[in-house]
Design a protein around this motif. Structure first.
Motif, short mmCIF file in Angstrom:
data_model
loop_
_atom_site.label_atom_id
_atom_site.label_comp_id
_atom_site.label_asym_id
_atom_site.label_seq_id
_atom_site.Cartn_x
_atom_site.Cartn_y
_atom_site.Cartn_z
N ALA A 278 0.83 -1.21 0.00
CA ALA A 278 0.00 0.00 0.00
C ALA A 278 0.87 1.26 0.00
O ALA A 278 0.57 2.24 -0.70
N ALA A 279 1.95 1.25 0.77
CA ALA A 279 2.84 2.40 0.82
C ALA A 279 3.45 2.68 -0.55
O ALA A 279 3.52 3.83 -1.00
N LEU A 280 3.90 1.60 -1.22
CA LEU A 280 4.47 1.77 -2.56
C LEU A 280 3.43 2.29 -3.55
O LEU A 280 3.72 3.15 -4.38
N ALA A 281 2.21 1.77 -3.46
CA ALA A 281 1.15 2.20 -4.38
C ALA A 281 0.84 3.69 -4.20
O ALA A 281 0.66 4.42 -5.19
N VAL A 282 0.79 4.15 -2.97
CA VAL A 282 0.52 5.57 -2.72
C VAL A 282 1.66 6.43 -3.24
O VAL A 282 1.44 7.46 -3.90
N LYS A 283 2.89 6.01 -2.98
CA LYS A 283 4.07 6.79 -3.37
C LYS A 283 4.24 6.88 -4.88
O LYS A 283 4.60 7.94 -5.42
N LEU A 284 3.97 5.77 -5.57
CA LEU A 284 4.24 5.71 -7.01
C LEU A 284 3.13 6.30 -7.87
O LEU A 284 3.35 6.58 -9.05
N THR A 285 1.93 6.50 -7.31
CA THR A 285 0.80 6.94 -8.15
C THR A 285 0.40 8.39 -7.94
O THR A 285 -0.41 8.92 -8.72
N SER A 286 0.93 9.04 -6.88
CA SER A 286 0.59 10.46 -6.69
C SER A 286 1.66 11.13 -5.85
O SER A 286 2.29 10.48 -5.00
N ALA A 287 1.85 12.41 -6.11
CA ALA A 287 2.85 13.17 -5.37
C ALA A 287 2.37 13.45 -3.96
O ALA A 287 1.18 13.68 -3.72
N GLY A 288 3.32 13.42 -3.03
CA GLY A 288 2.97 13.74 -1.66
C GLY A 288 3.42 12.66 -0.70
O GLY A 288 3.97 11.62 -1.10
N PRO A 289 3.20 12.86 0.59
CA PRO A 289 3.63 11.88 1.60
C PRO A 289 2.80 10.60 1.55
O PRO A 289 1.67 10.60 1.05
N ILE A 290 3.40 9.53 2.04
CA ILE A 290 2.68 8.25 2.08
C ILE A 290 1.59 8.27 3.15
O ILE A 290 0.46 7.84 2.91
N LEU A 291 1.93 8.80 4.30
CA LEU A 291 0.99 8.81 5.41
C LEU A 291 0.29 10.16 5.53
O LEU A 291 0.88 11.21 5.26
#
Length: 449
Positions: A278-291
């Motif tokens: 989930a962390a990788l998916a958030v990081k790779l698909t949109s700019a901004g922090p993971i959390l």
């Protein structure tokens, strides 16, 4: 024929003691025969009689102490069975400790002990159901434990109570004489608890009248409902009303914290692949922090930062929760929509649990600016702050009942609040376990968006 509560209790004690003793004896003898092929055992191994002699005294003492005997068994057989089984488990643990310290474990037939314990559990259960079934025939009419006297005031009552109209029974508490005391004693019989519902101006008279009874006397005071739940105490010789004190005792708080830490630690390890993905998916698909961090109100209404996987575009996140997420909200990213729908976005709250900000189970934490309709949450219902006397949870009773999603109307919050207060006032570790299991079925929910 009516008999006093003392006689009924004595007969129940003797009958249950005898039934439990016989049941334990037969259980361990039968276990000995099933496991070792002989009722009396075989050379070199203690037989069921020895095991019975060790566990029976421990069980009886613990059962008496734990309330497994008595008149209340007839009203609540299930509670009587649970208390008896708890006493049996405690006695078996003490017996094992004695066996270990006495260094006689190798002489003990483990299969006989386990089989005897299981058979004994069935025996003490059957004893209580048999007594409940034959109670009237063997013991006569059981007296009411609670009597409610209505003196001009009508109240809702629980089942299994005796209702008495004061005027019809000739009860006049303003007459402080021997005939009134005798009449009151005759009316309430052998009850253990007498509750009076009367107008405010008659409370003093009833207070005097009730003091002549050996039973516990109580007067309903509707005016105290606004302080509920409350109890009476004193400070500097002055009476006080205790209106708050937290729902959990110190021991309960320790148990709940240990439970939370253990579950959160195990869950973090087992779910680590999902957390990483989930962390990788958030990081790779949109700019901004993971959390995503957002201030929420926690224990004692103190603010803390809750952790979630970021599910919105970084430039449109709402850290104050002034606008609740709606269905098809254009602020939510494609990955975020999946994370929210499957509740994976909530998993970083395991770290909140490990930090001590949250529990696994409890009322969900709200943001201070959150609204139900056009009102702040605490403006909707005066009871709102009661939910903050316990740590907020990753899941809760309201969530497993389907009360989640946007709070567009006041009733949306009230539905959640009712479940939260029910959880707060009736907490147990077993309820936490049931809620955790039930949560699995609502991880994907039509209101999760």
């Amino acid at each position: 024929m009516k008999v006093s509560k003392e006689i009924v209790r004595l007969r129940l004690y003797l009958l249950c003691l005898l039934g439990d003793a016989v049941g334990l004896l037969l259980s361990f003898m039968l276990a000995n025969w099933l496991m070792l092929g002989a009722v009396w055992g075989e050379p070199g191994k203690p037989h069921g009689i020895v095991m019975f002699a060790m566990i029976a005294p421990l069980y009886v003492l613990l059962a008496i102490q734990g309330g497994a005997y008595g008149i209340r068994m007839l009203d609540n057989v299930r509670q009587g069975v649970l208390r008896a089984l708890l006493a049996l488990v405690q006695a078996s643990m003490l017996m094992l400790l004695i066996v270990y310290l006495g260094k006689i474990a190798e002489q003990l037939s483990r299969l006989t002990f386990v089989a005897g314990l299981l058979l004994s559990a069935g025996a003490v259960t059957l004893v209580r159901f048999a007594i409940a079934r034959l109670g009237d025939r063997l013991l006569g009419e059981v007296p009411h434990l609670t009597v409610v006297i209505l003196d001009g005031v009508v109240i809702d009552t629980a089942p299994h109570v005796l209702l008495i109209e004061a005027r019809e029974a000739g009860l006049h508490p303003e007459n402080h004489d021997a005939s009134m005391a005798a009449r009151l004693a005759a009316v309430v019989g052998m009850a253990e608890r007498v509750v009076v519902a009367c107008p405010l101006e008659r409370m003093d008279d009833w207070s005097v009248a009730l003091k002549s009874l050996s039973a516990r006397g109580e007067i309903v005071v509707p005016e105290m409902l606004r302080f509920a739940p409350a109890r009476v105490d004193e400070f500097a010789s002055q009476p006080t009303i205790v209106v708050a004190g937290g729902p959990l005792q110190f021991r309960d708080r320790i148990i709940k914290r240990l439970f939370d830490f253990a579950v959160a630690s195990i869950a973090t390890i087992l779910l680590s692949p999902i957390l990483v993905a989930a962390a990788l998916a958030v990081k790779l698909t949109s700019a901004g922090p993971i959390l995503f961090r957002q201030p929420r109100l926690g224990l004692d209404a103190r603010p803390f930062d809750i952790y979630k996987f970021r599910s919105m575009r970084a430039d449109r996140t709402d850290t104050k929760a002034e606008t609740l997420t709606a269905r098809d909200d254009d602020r939510v990213t494609a990955v975020g929509r999946f994370l929210r729908k499957t509740s994976i976005d909530e998993l970083p709250q395991l770290f909140n649990v490990l930090r001590g900000d949250m529990s696994i189970v409890g009322p969900r934490p709200h943001a201070a600016a959150a609204r139900a309709g056009d009102s702040l949450y605490w403006e909707v219902d005066d009871r709102y702050w009661e939910r903050h006397c316990i740590k907020p949870g990753m899941t809760g009773l309201a969530q497993v009942r389907g009360h989640r999603g946007a709070t567009d109307h006041h009733q949306d919050l009230i539905d959640r609040l009712q479940s939260d207060l029910e959880y707060v006032t009736a907490w147990s570790i077993w309820r936490d376990l049931r809620i955790i299991v039930a949560t699995i079925g609502v991880l994907v929910h039509h209101k999760a968006y």
